[in-house]
Write a protein that holds these residues in place. Structure first.
Motif, PDB file in Angstrom:
ATOM      1  N   ASP A  44      69.856  34.124 -80.486  1.00  0.00           N
ATOM      2  CA  ASP A  44      68.407  34.075 -80.325  1.00  0.00           C
ATOM      3  C   ASP A  44      67.747  34.069 -81.704  1.00  0.00           C
ATOM      4  O   ASP A  44      68.419  34.176 -82.730  1.00  0.00           O
ATOM      5  N   ALA A  46      65.884  36.283 -83.184  1.00  0.00           N
ATOM      6  CA  ALA A  46      66.026  37.527 -83.946  1.00  0.00           C
ATOM      7  C   ALA A  46      67.366  37.565 -84.680  1.00  0.00           C
ATOM      8  O   ALA A  46      67.438  37.973 -85.841  1.00  0.00           O
ATOM      9  N   ASN A  70      63.920  37.859 -77.080  1.00  0.00           N
ATOM     10  CA  ASN A  70      63.795  38.626 -78.332  1.00  0.00           C
ATOM     11  C   ASN A  70      62.850  37.979 -79.334  1.00  0.00           C
ATOM     12  O   ASN A  70      61.860  38.577 -79.708  1.00  0.00           O
ATOM     13  N   LEU A  71      63.122  36.778 -79.768  1.00  0.00           N
ATOM     14  CA  LEU A  71      62.244  36.066 -80.706  1.00  0.00           C
ATOM     15  C   LEU A  71      62.411  34.580 -80.438  1.00  0.00           C
ATOM     16  O   LEU A  71      63.505  34.036 -80.585  1.00  0.00           O
ATOM     17  N   GLU A  72      61.332  33.931 -80.029  1.00  0.00           N
ATOM     18  CA  GLU A  72      61.399  32.515 -79.680  1.00  0.00           C
ATOM     19  C   GLU A  72      61.515  31.644 -80.927  1.00  0.00           C
ATOM     20  O   GLU A  72      61.211  32.077 -82.036  1.00  0.00           O
ATOM     21  N   GLU A  75      58.482  31.116 -83.606  1.00  0.00           N
ATOM     22  CA  GLU A  75      58.222  32.345 -84.360  1.00  0.00           C
ATOM     23  C   GLU A  75      59.360  32.648 -85.331  1.00  0.00           C
ATOM     24  O   GLU A  75      59.124  33.104 -86.451  1.00  0.00           O
ATOM     25  N   ALA A  76      60.583  32.404 -84.899  1.00  0.00           N
ATOM     26  CA  ALA A  76      61.735  32.626 -85.776  1.00  0.00           C
ATOM     27  C   ALA A  76      61.682  31.691 -86.977  1.00  0.00           C
ATOM     28  O   ALA A  76      61.951  32.107 -88.109  1.00  0.00           O
TER      29      ALA A  76
END
Length: 132
Positions: A44, A46, A70-72, A75-76
């Protein structure tokens, strides 16, 4: 006069594949390895971010899914890009003390920055953009 050689970059692998779906990880990894590339996988956004920030790993290319727990993806990518830019800025200041930290970008640089901030390339992918 002899030209200085640029510093060599060390990469953890050619490609980091980031996807929460194990079948996608496997399919993409196999295809890339058949093309002779080295591949690492993160489950993922993150985990991908941690590889850059905590483990200090580096890749030539990151292929990232958009929707993950967790983190798309977008955004990552923003977080990874910000980390790398901050790191590059710190290196520049260390290498050239006394120079101002002012950034200047032309129209092309501004377009690139905007695309990076957006954080994704939509499908379908234009394969011609990636071939040398």
């Amino acid at each position: 006069a002899k030209r200085p050689t640029p510093p060599q970059r060390t990469f953890t692998a050619d490609v980091l594949v980031v996807d929460d779906n194990a079948m996608c990880q496997l399919a993409v990894s196999l295809a890339l390895r058949r093309m002779g590339l080295s591949v690492e996988v993160a489950e993922d956004g993150a985990a991908a971010l941690s590889r850059f920030t905590d483990k200090r790993e580096r890749y030539r290319l990151v292929l990232m899914d958009r929707n993950m727990p967790n983190l798309e993806g977008p955004e990552a990518i923003k977080a990874i890009t910000a980390h790398l830019q901050k790191e590059a800025g710190n290196k520049t200041q260390q290498q050239a003390p006394g120079k101002g930290g002012k950034k200047t970008t032309g129209a092309d640089g501004e377009e690139t920055r905007k695309r990076q901030e957006k954080g994704d390339s939509s499908k379908p992918v234009d394969h011609g953009k990636f071939l040398c």
